[in-house]
Design a protein around this motif. Structure first.
Motif, PDB file in Angstrom:
ATOM      1  N   THR A 182     -14.854  -6.451  -3.524  1.00 33.75           N
ATOM      2  CA  THR A 182     -16.264  -6.768  -3.779  1.00 33.75           C
ATOM      3  C   THR A 182     -17.028  -7.115  -2.510  1.00 33.75           C
ATOM      4  N   LYS A 183     -16.321  -7.549  -1.488  1.00 31.03           N
ATOM      5  CA  LYS A 183     -16.966  -7.922  -0.236  1.00 31.03           C
ATOM      6  C   LYS A 183     -17.013  -6.726   0.702  1.00 31.03           C
ATOM      7  N   LEU A 184     -18.102  -6.645   1.457  1.00 34.27           N
ATOM      8  CA  LEU A 184     -18.269  -5.545   2.390  1.00 34.27           C
ATOM      9  C   LEU A 184     -17.219  -5.592   3.493  1.00 34.27           C
ATOM     10  N   SER A 185     -16.901  -6.801   3.955  1.00 34.44           N
ATOM     11  CA  SER A 185     -15.892  -6.930   5.014  1.00 34.44           C
ATOM     12  C   SER A 185     -14.531  -6.451   4.530  1.00 34.44           C
ATOM     13  N   ASP A 186     -14.196  -6.738   3.269  1.00 34.50           N
ATOM     14  CA  ASP A 186     -12.920  -6.268   2.735  1.00 34.50           C
ATOM     15  C   ASP A 186     -12.903  -4.747   2.625  1.00 34.50           C
ATOM     16  N   VAL A 187     -14.036  -4.182   2.226  1.00 33.04           N
ATOM     17  CA  VAL A 187     -14.115  -2.724   2.099  1.00 33.04           C
ATOM     18  C   VAL A 187     -13.937  -2.052   3.459  1.00 33.04           C
ATOM     19  N   VAL A 188     -14.578  -2.607   4.497  1.00 31.70           N
ATOM     20  CA  VAL A 188     -14.471  -2.027   5.839  1.00 31.70           C
ATOM     21  C   VAL A 188     -13.027  -2.108   6.334  1.00 31.70           C
ATOM     22  N   THR A 189     -12.395  -3.269   6.128  1.00 28.79           N
ATOM     23  CA  THR A 189     -11.005  -3.430   6.562  1.00 28.79           C
ATOM     24  C   THR A 189     -10.077  -2.460   5.842  1.00 28.79           C
ATOM     25  N   LEU A 190     -10.290  -2.325   4.541  1.00 24.83           N
ATOM     26  CA  LEU A 190      -9.437  -1.434   3.751  1.00 24.83           C
ATOM     27  C   LEU A 190      -9.668   0.024   4.124  1.00 24.83           C
ATOM     28  N   GLU A 191     -10.903   0.377   4.466  1.00 26.93           N
ATOM     29  CA  GLU A 191     -11.160   1.761   4.884  1.00 26.93           C
ATOM     30  C   GLU A 191     -10.424   2.092   6.183  1.00 26.93           C
ATOM     31  N   GLY A 192     -10.436   1.153   7.122  1.00 25.69           N
ATOM     32  CA  GLY A 192      -9.694   1.377   8.362  1.00 25.69           C
ATOM     33  C   GLY A 192      -8.193   1.517   8.114  1.00 25.69           C
ATOM     34  N   GLU A 193      -7.663   0.669   7.238  1.00 27.25           N
ATOM     35  CA  GLU A 193      -6.238   0.740   6.911  1.00 27.25           C
ATOM     36  C   GLU A 193      -5.916   2.050   6.191  1.00 27.25           C
ATOM     37  N   LEU A 194      -6.831   2.473   5.304  1.00 27.68           N
ATOM     38  CA  LEU A 194      -6.608   3.727   4.591  1.00 27.68           C
ATOM     39  C   LEU A 194      -6.607   4.916   5.545  1.00 27.68           C
ATOM     40  N   SER A 195      -7.520   4.930   6.503  1.00 30.85           N
ATOM     41  CA  SER A 195      -7.562   6.031   7.474  1.00 30.85           C
ATOM     42  C   SER A 195      -6.278   6.092   8.284  1.00 30.85           C
ATOM     43  N   SER A 196      -5.779   4.927   8.695  1.00 27.74           N
ATOM     44  CA  SER A 196      -4.550   4.885   9.480  1.00 27.74           C
ATOM     45  C   SER A 196      -3.359   5.411   8.677  1.00 27.74           C
ATOM     46  N   ARG A 197      -3.265   4.981   7.432  1.00 27.57           N
ATOM     47  CA  ARG A 197      -2.124   5.406   6.616  1.00 27.57           C
ATOM     48  C   ARG A 197      -2.230   6.872   6.219  1.00 27.57           C
ATOM     49  N   GLU A 198      -3.430   7.360   6.009  1.00 25.53           N
ATOM     50  CA  GLU A 198      -3.587   8.791   5.710  1.00 25.53           C
ATOM     51  C   GLU A 198      -3.233   9.644   6.921  1.00 25.53           C
ATOM     52  N   ALA A 199      -3.557   9.159   8.130  1.00 24.20           N
ATOM     53  CA  ALA A 199      -3.174   9.896   9.342  1.00 24.20           C
ATOM     54  C   ALA A 199      -1.651   9.948   9.472  1.00 24.20           C
ATOM     55  N   ASP A 200      -0.986   8.825   9.197  1.00 20.35           N
ATOM     56  CA  ASP A 200       0.479   8.825   9.228  1.00 20.35           C
ATOM     57  C   ASP A 200       1.050   9.778   8.179  1.00 20.35           C
ATOM     58  N   LEU A 201       0.432   9.823   7.017  1.00 23.03           N
ATOM     59  CA  LEU A 201       0.904  10.725   5.964  1.00 23.03           C
ATOM     60  C   LEU A 201       0.735  12.186   6.379  1.00 23.03           C
TER      61      LEU A 201
END
Length: 323
Positions: free
Chosen positions: A186-205
């Motif tokens: 629900t928080k914008l900061s959490d969304v930004v952090t999760l997007e960065g983590e998602l990009s990193s994990r998708e690159a590893d995948l």
């Protein structure tokens, strides 16, 4: 002697009891047969009797509780080979090699053709063929001419394939978890952090998927490098003693090589010599005439010698006059 009446009355009673017993036994026998038929019908209808059904159920429970045998992973092997073959007609042998690879379900990966100093054609081609046709294609290629050299290698990469597959499965689950967290954030900061983590994990995948595709390609298709040549790769020396012609040929080769090096040296020095000549010409024709000229000092005149003094004239006595 007459039998008493009471005895005669007892006999019919016993006969009735015996008859009743026989009838009872017959009815019990019929009931037993009927029960047997019913049990047989039940077995035929259900496929097995109650004890057998219980045993089957117990066996099923044991089968469920027993540990399953691990599924064996087929071996993943990378096969490579290199052949050097001497043939009479290189283009014809090359066309035969192409046909052999394509008939086996493969293709030509890379091809290069050149000619040596004597004009003989030499071709190098890389063939990709299915691993199950590897031995057959290899035998056909080396039988197309005189086999000069052959090398073959088999590398087992089963552990790498299993490891990459497992890591891909874990990475996909990790990406799915991050996406679920993003849906709940629900928080914008959490969304930004999760997007960065998602990009990193998708690159590893994606990197793992690329490794998986490379391993699949290299294990499903074998690589055969074929070199075709019209000239012998190795010639047996018949006579190692040099003769007069060899000496003349060697001397001429040395002379030509020396002239070539001299020409190369002159070619390397020529630009600098031309530059130096140009600078000298500019100095003499342009720069030097414009330089100021300094006046040359006049030559020093020698000092005048002192005039000789006149001597007094002698008098009559011969004594010079002192006045």
């Amino acid at each position: 002697m007459r039998t008493p009446r009471s005895a005669r009355t007892a006999r019919p009673a016993r006969s009735v009891q015996v008859l009743a017993g026989v009838l009872l036994a017959a009815s019990l026998a019929l009931a037993g047969c009927s029960g047997a038929n019913d049990s047989g019908d039940t077995k035929s209808a259900g496929g097995r009797s109650a004890p057998q059904a219980g045993a089957a159920e117990a066996n099923a429970q044991d089968a469920k509780s027993a540990p399953r045998a691990p599924r064996l992973t087929p071996s993943a092997i990378i096969r490579t080979a290199s052949l050097t073959v001497e043939v009479k007609d290189v283009p014809k042998a090359l066309e035969t090699a192409r046909t052999t690879a394509e008939s086996a379900g493969g293709y030509v990966g890379k091809e290069s053709t050149s000619r040596d100093t004597e004009g003989h054609e030499q071709t190098r081609v890389v063939l990709r063929v299915p691993t199950e046709k590897y031995d057959e294609v290899l035998a056909d290629l080396q039988g197309s001419g005189k086999l000069v050299e052959r090398t073959a290698k088999a590398e087992d990469v089963t552990d790498r394939v299993v490891d990459v597959d497992s890591r891909i499965k874990s990475q996909r689950a990790s990406v799915a978890r991050i996406r679920e967290l993003m849906d709940k954030a629900t928080k914008l900061s959490d969304v930004v952090t999760l997007e960065g983590e998602l990009s990193s994990r998708e690159a590893d995948l994606e990197a793992l998927l690329a490794q998986q595709a490379s391993l699949k390609d290299r294990t499903s298709l074998a690589t055969i490098t074929l070199a075709l040549s019209e000239t012998p790769v190795k010639k047996a020396a018949e006579d190692d003693t040099p003769g007069f012609v060899d000496a003349v040929s060697g001397g001429w080769h040395v002379f030509v090589t020396m002239l070539r090096w001299i020409a190369l040296a002159l070619g390397a020095v020529l630009p600098f010599a031309a530059l130096a000549a140009l600078l000298t010409l500019l100095w003499l024709r342009v720069v030097r005439p414009r330089l100021p000229r300094h006046a040359q000092p006049a030559p020093a005149t020698p000092a005048a010698a002192p005039l000789p003094q006149s001597r007094p004239a002698p008098d009559a006595s011969g004594t010079p006059d002192q006045h």
